[in-house]
Design an enzyme around this catalytic site. Structure first.
Site, PDB file in Angstrom:
ATOM      1  N   GLY A  63      -9.618  -6.610   8.617  1.00  0.00           N
ATOM      2  CA  GLY A  63      -8.237  -6.157   9.360  1.00  0.00           C
ATOM      3  C   GLY A  63      -7.873  -6.641  10.500  1.00  0.00           C
TER       4      GLY A  63
ATOM      5  N   GLN B 105       0.755  -1.278  -0.065  1.00  0.00           N
ATOM      6  CA  GLN B 105      -0.043   0.023   0.197  1.00  0.00           C
ATOM      7  C   GLN B 105       1.096   1.222   0.071  1.00  0.00           C
ATOM      8  OE1 GLN B 105      -2.353   1.583   3.366  1.00  0.00           O
ATOM      9  NE2 GLN B 105      -4.318   1.496   2.000  1.00  0.00           N
TER      10      GLN B 105
ATOM     11  N   ARG C 163      -7.521   2.379  -3.002  1.00  0.00           N
ATOM     12  CA  ARG C 163      -8.298   1.963  -2.124  1.00  0.00           C
ATOM     13  C   ARG C 163      -9.049   3.539  -1.738  1.00  0.00           C
ATOM     14  NH1 ARG C 163      -7.897   0.261   4.412  1.00  0.00           N
ATOM     15  NH2 ARG C 163      -9.237  -1.553   4.035  1.00  0.00           N
TER      16      ARG C 163
ATOM     17  N   TYR D  68      -6.057  11.107   3.967  1.00  0.00           N
ATOM     18  CA  TYR D  68      -4.968  11.343   3.659  1.00  0.00           C
ATOM     19  C   TYR D  68      -4.825  11.909   2.285  1.00  0.00           C
ATOM     20  CZ  TYR D  68      -3.629   8.192   7.485  1.00  0.00           C
ATOM     21  OH  TYR D  68      -3.616   7.680   8.742  1.00  0.00           O
TER      22      TYR D  68
END
Ligand SMILES: Cc1cc2nc3c(=O)[nH]c(=O)nc-3n(C[C@H](O)[C@H](O)[C@H](O)COP(=O)(O)O)c2cc1C
Length: 374
Positions: free
Chosen positions: A324, A97, A234, A186
């Site tokens: 997760g 990622q 994502r 982000y």
């Protein structure tokens, strides 16, 4: 009837099952390089059909937390090489990622102690908007994210290039592909959200084409460098994490991206729901619309369990199911789900930082009694 436990063809790569280990930052790299401990952690979890690595920053500027393994230097590439070898030796598949935190950083983490960069100059100021950085006495801890400065137009091309270089580094390190981090407040999402992106140039003049331009330029640059079949991305639509207020054009924005990505033939799109099982952030109606606009491989993560995953697969709403936290305490999660074995609960206090405790010391089911109960 589709099963979670059947093999899946991801653009020519055979995944052993439809279960994805979602990306999880664990902040255990003292010097920013993945090491033997990191390799052991991922090797233990390589039974996932697809492992997505923790977010790995593409540059020092893209870093928002101390002790995160990056992917811009030679030493970092060689550290990750040990991780990908360990996963491949178990027959697993692993994507990196790739991550730029934008404004979710602190001057103590930035090159030359400068301001973090973002779409605009608006800081994140809710009570969760913290960077894990260094205080004046040099000790690491949570600090308020610093006030960012807007990226200049010519710097945007440089950040796009940093993403492409990171993708090339990931392939050199043996990753099967990359997942561009467009979620969780982000940098990419800072460009998508008109409350945060107050630019007046072609990267943010309020309309959807301009707000999505940066994301699509990154996708195109990464695809040009390593090929569309190795690129995933994502998003977390309707998420609010890190002071990202909702806006009226959320659905329009993500459906525009869905159509644009459909045309690009990526390996996958990974949606993350920031809500919980009782109160999801994304409605199923939205998921259906996204699915119609994007018919490639679709992953959904967030409070997933076996029953829900099987129902969503059966309804053809997703292709792969992301888990997760269950992977933190259950390295053999796939086996446990397959055999309906009890799941161990992860200990939150050891999610970030520290050493082996709460990282590589969770046993597989057969290895012994359930040692950990939160
Ligand atoms: C410790 C921890 C670290 C995480 N780090 C990342 C990350 O680096 N990148 C990312 O996109 N999501 C990250 N997430 C979100 C997870 O990928 C996942 O979407 C989320 O935990 C919801 O799934 P779950 O309910 O199965 O845990 C993190 C979550 C946790 C608990």
């Amino acid at each position: 009837m589709k099963s979670l436990f059947e093999a899946y063809d991801l653009r020519g790569r055979r995944l052993g099952n439809r279960i994805v280990m979602a990306p999880m930052t664990r902040a255990r790299a003292r010097d920013g390089v993945a090491d033997l401990q990191t390799a052991l952690y991922y090797r233990q979890r390589a039974g996932a059909g697809l492992v997505v690595s923790e977010g790995t920053p593409i540059s020092q500027e893209g870093t928002g937390f101390a002790f995160i393994p990056g992917i811009w230097s030679k030493a970092q590439v060689s550290g990750w090489d040990g991780v990908t070898r360990a996963v491949h030796a178990q027959g697993g598949t692993i994507f990196a990622q790739i991550w730029h935190v934008g404004r979710m950083s602190h001057t103590s983490l930035q090159p030359g102690g400068g301001q973090p960069v973002s779409a605009g100059a608006i800081p994140a100021r809710d009570d969760k908007s913290m960077a894990f950085a260094f205080g004046e006495d040099g000790t690491a801890g949570f600090v308020e994210a610093s006030v960012p400065r807007p990226l200049r137009a010519e710097e945007i091309a440089r950040v796009v290039d940093d993403f492409a270089n990171a993708a090339a580094n990931a392939v050199e390190a043996g990753f099967d592909g990359v997942e561009i981090h467009g979620a969780n407040g982000y940098l990419l999402e800072q460009f998508l959200n008109p409350h945060v992106n107050d630019r007046t140039d072609r990267y943010g003049a309020g309309n959807v084409e301009d707000r999505t331009r940066f994301v699509l330029e990154i996708v195109d640059a990464v695809v040009a460098r390593i090929g569309a079949d190795r690129v995933g991305i994502r998003f977390s639509p309707f998420g609010k994490l890190f002071d990202m207020p909702h806006y009226p054009q959320i659905e329009e924005t993500y459906l525009h991206l869905a159509a644009a990505l459909q045309a690009r033939g990526l390996a996958y799109v990974h949606l993350m729901d920031q809500g919980n099982a009782a109160a999801p952030a994304m409605s199923e109606a939205f998921l259906r619309k996204f699915r119609r606009a994007y018919t490639g491989t679709l992953i959904l993560a967030g409070s997933m369990d076996k029953g829900r995953a099987e129902r969503l697969l059966g309804d053809d709403l997703i292709d792969l199911a992301g888990f997760g936290q269950p992977f933190i305490a259950n390295p053999d999660l796939v086996e446990r789900l397959r055999r309906d074995l009890p799941l161990a609960k992860p200990v939150r206090e050891t999610y970030y930082g520290g050493g082996a405790e709460g990282y590589t010391d969770y046993p597989a089911y057969e290895d012994g009694p359930e040692a950990r109960v939160a």
